[in-house]
Design a protein around this motif. Structure first.
Motif, PDB file in Angstrom:
ATOM      1  N   PRO A 671      34.099 101.430  63.890  1.00  0.00           N
ATOM      2  CA  PRO A 671      35.183 102.355  64.260  1.00  0.00           C
ATOM      3  C   PRO A 671      35.618 102.207  65.712  1.00  0.00           C
ATOM      4  CG  PRO A 671      33.469 103.505  63.022  1.00  0.00           C
ATOM      5  CD  PRO A 671      32.921 102.158  63.366  1.00  0.00           C
ATOM      6  N   ARG A 672      34.662 101.922  66.598  1.00  0.00           N
ATOM      7  CA  ARG A 672      35.018 101.736  68.003  1.00  0.00           C
ATOM      8  C   ARG A 672      35.840 100.466  68.185  1.00  0.00           C
ATOM      9  NH1 ARG A 672      29.381 102.672  68.555  1.00  0.00           N
ATOM     10  NH2 ARG A 672      29.078 100.555  69.394  1.00  0.00           N
ATOM     11  N   ALA A 673      35.447  99.404  67.492  1.00  0.00           N
ATOM     12  CA  ALA A 673      36.194  98.151  67.589  1.00  0.00           C
ATOM     13  C   ALA A 673      37.601  98.322  67.035  1.00  0.00           C
ATOM     14  CB  ALA A 673      35.458  97.042  66.831  1.00  0.00           C
ATOM     15  N   ARG A 674      37.714  98.989  65.896  1.00  0.00           N
ATOM     16  CA  ARG A 674      39.040  99.223  65.307  1.00  0.00           C
ATOM     17  C   ARG A 674      39.921 100.033  66.262  1.00  0.00           C
ATOM     18  NH1 ARG A 674      41.514  99.329  60.422  1.00  0.00           N
ATOM     19  NH2 ARG A 674      39.626  98.794  59.274  1.00  0.00           N
ATOM     20  N   ALA A 675      39.365 101.085  66.837  1.00  0.00           N
ATOM     21  CA  ALA A 675      40.153 101.923  67.744  1.00  0.00           C
ATOM     22  C   ALA A 675      40.657 101.108  68.934  1.00  0.00           C
ATOM     23  CB  ALA A 675      39.314 103.107  68.223  1.00  0.00           C
ATOM     24  N   GLU A 676      39.833 100.219  69.422  1.00  0.00           N
ATOM     25  CA  GLU A 676      40.244  99.386  70.560  1.00  0.00           C
ATOM     26  C   GLU A 676      41.386  98.454  70.173  1.00  0.00           C
ATOM     27  OE1 GLU A 676      37.814  95.923  72.311  1.00  0.00           O
ATOM     28  OE2 GLU A 676      37.474  97.586  73.701  1.00  0.00           O
ATOM     29  N   ILE A 677      41.264  97.811  69.003  1.00  0.00           N
ATOM     30  CA  ILE A 677      42.321  96.907  68.549  1.00  0.00           C
ATOM     31  C   ILE A 677      43.606  97.676  68.297  1.00  0.00           C
ATOM     32  CG2 ILE A 677      43.042  95.321  66.722  1.00  0.00           C
ATOM     33  CD1 ILE A 677      40.069  94.633  66.318  1.00  0.00           C
ATOM     34  N   GLU A 678      43.512  98.830  67.645  1.00  0.00           N
ATOM     35  CA  GLU A 678      44.718  99.601  67.333  1.00  0.00           C
ATOM     36  C   GLU A 678      45.404 100.075  68.601  1.00  0.00           C
ATOM     37  OE1 GLU A 678      43.471 102.660  64.648  1.00  0.00           O
ATOM     38  OE2 GLU A 678      43.420 101.306  62.908  1.00  0.00           O
ATOM     39  N   ALA A 679      44.634 100.394  69.634  1.00  0.00           N
ATOM     40  CA  ALA A 679      45.239 100.794  70.906  1.00  0.00           C
ATOM     41  C   ALA A 679      46.015  99.649  71.532  1.00  0.00           C
ATOM     42  CB  ALA A 679      44.148 101.270  71.863  1.00  0.00           C
ATOM     43  N   LEU A 680      45.591  98.428  71.248  1.00  0.00           N
ATOM     44  CA  LEU A 680      46.257  97.254  71.805  1.00  0.00           C
ATOM     45  C   LEU A 680      47.419  96.773  70.945  1.00  0.00           C
ATOM     46  CD1 LEU A 680      43.121  95.151  72.856  1.00  0.00           C
ATOM     47  CD2 LEU A 680      44.731  96.253  74.419  1.00  0.00           C
ATOM     48  N   GLN A 681      47.226  96.779  69.598  1.00  0.00           N
ATOM     49  CA  GLN A 681      48.191  96.105  68.731  1.00  0.00           C
ATOM     50  C   GLN A 681      48.648  96.937  67.533  1.00  0.00           C
ATOM     51  OE1 GLN A 681      47.311  92.023  67.768  1.00  0.00           O
ATOM     52  NE2 GLN A 681      46.373  91.599  69.744  1.00  0.00           N
ATOM     53  N   GLY A 682      48.313  98.216  67.481  1.00  0.00           N
ATOM     54  CA  GLY A 682      48.773  99.051  66.389  1.00  0.00           C
ATOM     55  C   GLY A 682      47.846  99.017  65.183  1.00  0.00           C
ATOM     56  N   LYS A 683      48.211  99.793  64.156  1.00  0.00           N
ATOM     57  CA  LYS A 683      47.355  99.958  62.984  1.00  0.00           C
ATOM     58  C   LYS A 683      47.572  98.903  61.902  1.00  0.00           C
ATOM     59  CE  LYS A 683      46.933 104.993  63.514  1.00  0.00           C
ATOM     60  NZ  LYS A 683      45.463 104.997  63.703  1.00  0.00           N
ATOM     61  N   ASP A 684      48.715  98.202  61.941  1.00  0.00           N
ATOM     62  CA  ASP A 684      49.056  97.234  60.904  1.00  0.00           C
ATOM     63  C   ASP A 684      48.283  95.945  61.124  1.00  0.00           C
ATOM     64  OD1 ASP A 684      50.147  95.533  59.054  1.00  0.00           O
ATOM     65  OD2 ASP A 684      52.244  95.860  59.659  1.00  0.00           O
ATOM     66  N   THR A 685      47.265  95.703  60.309  1.00  0.00           N
ATOM     67  CA  THR A 685      46.414  94.525  60.502  1.00  0.00           C
ATOM     68  C   THR A 685      47.177  93.224  60.321  1.00  0.00           C
ATOM     69  OG1 THR A 685      45.710  94.581  58.183  1.00  0.00           O
ATOM     70  CG2 THR A 685      44.344  95.779  59.767  1.00  0.00           C
ATOM     71  N   SER A 686      48.287  93.262  59.570  1.00  0.00           N
ATOM     72  CA  SER A 686      49.064  92.038  59.367  1.00  0.00           C
ATOM     73  C   SER A 686      49.750  91.586  60.652  1.00  0.00           C
ATOM     74  CB  SER A 686      50.117  92.240  58.271  1.00  0.00           C
ATOM     75  OG  SER A 686      51.121  93.141  58.700  1.00  0.00           O
ATOM     76  N   GLN A 687      49.828  92.485  61.626  1.00  0.00           N
ATOM     77  CA  GLN A 687      50.468  92.155  62.892  1.00  0.00           C
ATOM     78  C   GLN A 687      49.459  91.805  63.993  1.00  0.00           C
ATOM     79  OE1 GLN A 687      53.911  91.934  63.127  1.00  0.00           O
ATOM     80  NE2 GLN A 687      53.635  92.199  60.913  1.00  0.00           N
ATOM     81  N   TRP A 688      48.194  91.876  63.670  1.00  0.00           N
ATOM     82  CA  TRP A 688      47.186  91.557  64.677  1.00  0.00           C
ATOM     83  C   TRP A 688      47.137  90.054  64.916  1.00  0.00           C
ATOM     84  CZ3 TRP A 688      42.363  94.837  62.824  1.00  0.00           C
ATOM     85  CH2 TRP A 688      42.654  96.195  62.965  1.00  0.00           C
ATOM     86  N   ARG A 689      47.040  89.676  66.174  1.00  0.00           N
ATOM     87  CA  ARG A 689      46.869  88.266  66.540  1.00  0.00           C
ATOM     88  C   ARG A 689      46.018  88.181  67.806  1.00  0.00           C
ATOM     89  NH1 ARG A 689      50.458  85.547  68.545  1.00  0.00           N
ATOM     90  NH2 ARG A 689      52.163  87.038  68.850  1.00  0.00           N
TER      91      ARG A 689
END
Length: 808
Positions: A671-689
């Protein structure tokens, strides 16, 4: 009324645009160095020709070596005078007079370490031959400063710098500064002692650094062997540590390093040896660390990269030998825990005797608009024991009470008649080059080199102490009898190295390079072996390699460390409804940290949070932060813990009624890792890079942050790779994920090609703003493009864009 206002607004906008355009054109035309026609260089014995190619690289043709070095100093000053002046102000501890109070910590650090003083003492001891080698280069710098003030870069005025004459001692002090920046083992000692204080020796030893040389037949179980002396020192010292944030500096060591390798004729398509090197540095400030140059006399034919302020070159090819460097991390520093005389605080105890401190008082001048005359002064008192400077007398440092820390380093003691770089340009073969670099005492490099006869080799340099009793793994107590526990130095011809191994390749990647039967303590602080192992996988399988093959290896993003943790991440998360998508992303990942993929971002976020979750409960946030910020200290050891998912280290000591395992740590970390990524790149995993967050941001030294960076040459580029891959991209553990250590340069040298070497550089030749050569090479580097740096004089002539003659 509105029409009048509108017209007035438009008129003002036009005036502003015109004014900005005029200002821009003025900046473009002002301070531009002369690169065509004739210029005077006092001291020359004959004219010197300087040709520049499309990248602005200077190729210097002289009749003799003294003239060549004078011209190199002159041309380097043309391109990098402000950089050189700022460098010098840094190691002299004089930045605050230029930049203000913000740089006082740096000035304190340099003065406590004695970089300038040691350089001056060393310069006095140089042989006439070595002094002349550096003096010729200094003469060239000073000739440019004195004779051409009108073409000095306007950037000097922007930072309030007035160039001053250089001395040989300034160049020698640069060597001492490089020595310090490359020999940071004392940080690992501090962290080790913090672990001992917090956990006790027995428990702390379980997470001490693990150094692994993959070439060994057996794997060591610990990098710090316990001796009787260490047993005596293993009691908790309970020192009142602080963060070491003033002098010497923070404990954060993010991964200074490099890759280099060479293949023999049997692995080369050309049938000749090939050498490759990509030094990993924080190269974000334009125009970068390196100054490319070609050097030619009847005796010398060389092309490569130099450090501004140092004659010759550190990476490149001469007539017969090609060479590249990495950091070897030889341990040349020790922290001593010394005691004040309880009866007299102006004395310290040594071997049962009370001895007075040596005291030096210096004055730091600080730029301050509110002070009379625009400057104020800060007095700095530095105490020394016979082993070195007391580093715990200054703001931001512990311990308190009757204990003090003293930093001993070879650069204050090993002041030999040569620097060791003087013979590199003329080395006749690999064996000769090996002899030349063995003369280096103060730079702990791994040289990989090859020659035109097909020999390939590696040698570690530097004067590394032989210690009695305890090794250099953590702070030591002075010998009770007052003796010297540095009893000698590892013989230079016995330093780690190899020549023409049967496998037909050599390489280093800041890893443990000791041979398996090495009889001396060398270091306990080196890079994990991920990059070296990956280099070996590729080179060991390769046949008939081309330049393009080496280029691909330099850009290899395979993360071998992920093999240790990824399976556990997938198993722990694939049945977790809230985080099974993370497991799915990792499940299809091939372990390559490519910028276009989401998986490297997911992996790095989880990796960070898992190690934080593993260690923070036992160590507390502060000690865990210090250890984890120093990547090399813990990474290899952590991999061994992963092999035991029920290790006690995965148990959370704060939950008395439960025994956690690795799976529990992962579940809590997700959950901590997810929160960090979402703060950087949003909740849509298809847009993560990965590349969205893992970037390199080039900046001007005049504008490192805030708006306007792009106007001064700065730009940001997405990058593949990570701290664990051959294609390097290390980030600050506490500030993910912007890369700050990466390939500052990439050079491939094939003895089958006598026309050129092929290279890329993350910067430019010139420091001058609004000129194309400030960042043109960085833009090529960002696109993974390389260019020829010419080795054959005829090719230099054919590709010359500018022609300059320096006349006596």
């Amino acid at each position: 009324m509105s029409k009048i206002l509108k017209r007035t607004t438009i008129g003002l906008a036009v005036i502003l645009v015109l004014g900005a355009t005029v200002g821009y054109l003025k900046l473009r035309s002002s301070g531009h160095p002369q690169i065509d026609g004739e210029m005077q260089l006092a001291g020359l014995t004959a004219p010197v020709k300087v040709l520049r190619d499309e990248l602005g690289i200077p190729y210097i043709f002289a009749s003799n070596t003294p003239d060549l070095l004078r011209a190199q100093g002159f041309v380097t000053a043309q391109n990098r005078l402000m950089q050189m002046e700022l460098f010098r102000a840094t190691w002299r501890g004089e930045l605050s007079a230029i930049l203000g109070a913000e740089t006082v910590p740096s000035d304190i650090r340099m003065r406590v370490l004695g970089i300038r003083r040691n350089g001056e003492r060393h310069a006095e001891k140089l042989s006439p031959e070595s002094r002349a080698f550096f003096q010729h280069y200094v003469d060239g710098i000073n000739a440019y400063i004195k004779s051409y003030p009108d073409e000095h870069p306007v950037e000097l005025k922007a930072v309030g710098l007035v160039p001053q004459a250089w001395k040989v001692a300034d160049l020698v002090a640069l060597v001492h500064y490089i020595h310090y920046t490359h020999s940071t083992n004392f940080k690992a000692e501090v962290i080790a002692q913090k672990l001992i204080d917090h956990l006790g020796m027995e428990k702390a030893r379980e997470i001490f650094p693990l150094t692994v040389n993959p070439d060994w037949k057996t794997t060591p179980v610990a990098s710090i062997e316990q001796s009787e002396n260490q047993q005596a020192q293993s009691a908790q010292l309970n020192l009142a540590w602080s963060d070491l944030n003033i002098a010497p500096e923070t404990l954060n060591h993010q991964g200074l390093g490099s890759n280099n390798w060479a293949v023999g004729p049997s692995r080369s398509q050309s049938g000749k040896a090939m050498v490759a090197n990509d030094p990993h540095l924080d190269n974000r400030i334009l125009p970068g660390t390196w100054h490319p140059v070609g050097l030619f006399t009847p005796e010398i034919q060389a092309v490569g990269a130099a450090i501004p302020g140092m004659p010759g070159m550190m990476v490149g090819r001469n007539k017969h030998v090609a060479f590249g460097v990495t950091n070897a991390y030889g341990d040349v520093q020790d922290l001593y825990v010394e005691s004040l005389d309880p009866a007299n605080k102006d004395y310290y105890m040594d071997g049962g005797s009370s001895v007075p401190f040596t005291v030096i008082t210096e004055n730091i001048r600080i730029k301050d608009k509110s002070a009379t005359g625009g400057y104020r002064d800060q007095v700095l008192v530095i105490r020394y024991t016979k082993r070195g400077p007391v580093i715990t007398d200054h703001p931001g440092l512990g311990p308190k009470g009757d204990k003090l820390l003293v930093l001993r380093s070879t650069d204050a003691e090993v002041l030999t008649p040569q620097i060791g770089i003087e013979g590199m340009l003329t080395a006749a073969n690999a064996a000769d080059f090996d002899k030349q670099v063995q003369k280096i005492d103060l730079m702990m490099f791994n040289f990989v080199f090859g020659d035109d006869q097909g020999t390939i080799a590696h040698r570690a340099t530097g004067a590394v102490p032989i210690r009695s009793g305890a090794d250099g793994g953590f702070p030591r107590l002075p010998p009770a009898d007052g003796s010297d526990d540095w009893t000698g130095f590892i013989p230079k011809d016995k330093m780690p190295g190899m020549t023409n191994p049967a496998r037909a390749w050599v390489g280093t990647a800041n890893h443990d390079t000791r041979p398996e039967d090495f009889p001396w303590y060398y270091t306990n602080y080196v890079s994990p072996n991920y990059r070296y192992t990956r280099i070996g996988q590729v080179l060991g399988a390769a046949q008939k390699m081309t330049v393009e093959d080496h280029w691909k290896l330099m850009h290899d993003s395979r993360n071998l460390q992920s093999d240790a943790l990824r399976p556990a991440l997938i198993t722990a998360l694939e049945n977790d409804p809230a985080n099974k998508d993370l497991a799915a992303i990792l499940k299809t990942w091939d372990g390559r940290d490519d910028a276009a993929l989401a998986a490297p971002l997911v992996y790095q976020a989880l990796y960070r949070e898992v190690v934080i979750g593993t260690f923070s409960d036992e160590l507390g946030d502060d000690v865990a932060k210090d250890m984890l910020s120093t990547w090399y200290f813990w990474q290899q050891r952590f991999d061994t813990l992963l092999a035991k998912p029920d290790s006690i280290w995965f148990d959370d000591v704060r939950t008395k009624d439960k025994r956690e395992t690795l799976a529990d740590v992962i579940s809590a970390a997700a959950p901590r890792a997810r929160a960090e990524i979402e703060a950087l790149q949003g909740k849509d995993t298809s847009q993560w890079r990965w590349g969205k967050s893992h970037t390199v941001r080039f900046v001007s030294p005049l504008r490192r942050n805030g708006a306007g960076q792009e106007l001064l040459g700065g730009f940001t580029v997405e990058r593949s790779g990570s701290g664990e891959t051959v294609s390097r991209g290390v980030y600050d553990f506490q500030k993910p994920y912007e890369s700050n250590f990466f390939a500052s340069m990439q050079v491939i040298m094939d003895f089958g090609d006598n026309e050129k070497i092929e290279a890329a550089m993350a910067g430019g030749v010139s420091e001058r703003h609004f000129q194309e050569h400030q960042n043109d090479m960085a833009k090529l580097w960002a696109k993974d493009e390389r260019r020829p740096w010419w080795f054959a004089p005829a090719k230099v002539e054919a590709n010359a864009r500018h022609r300059q003659t320096l006349k006596p």
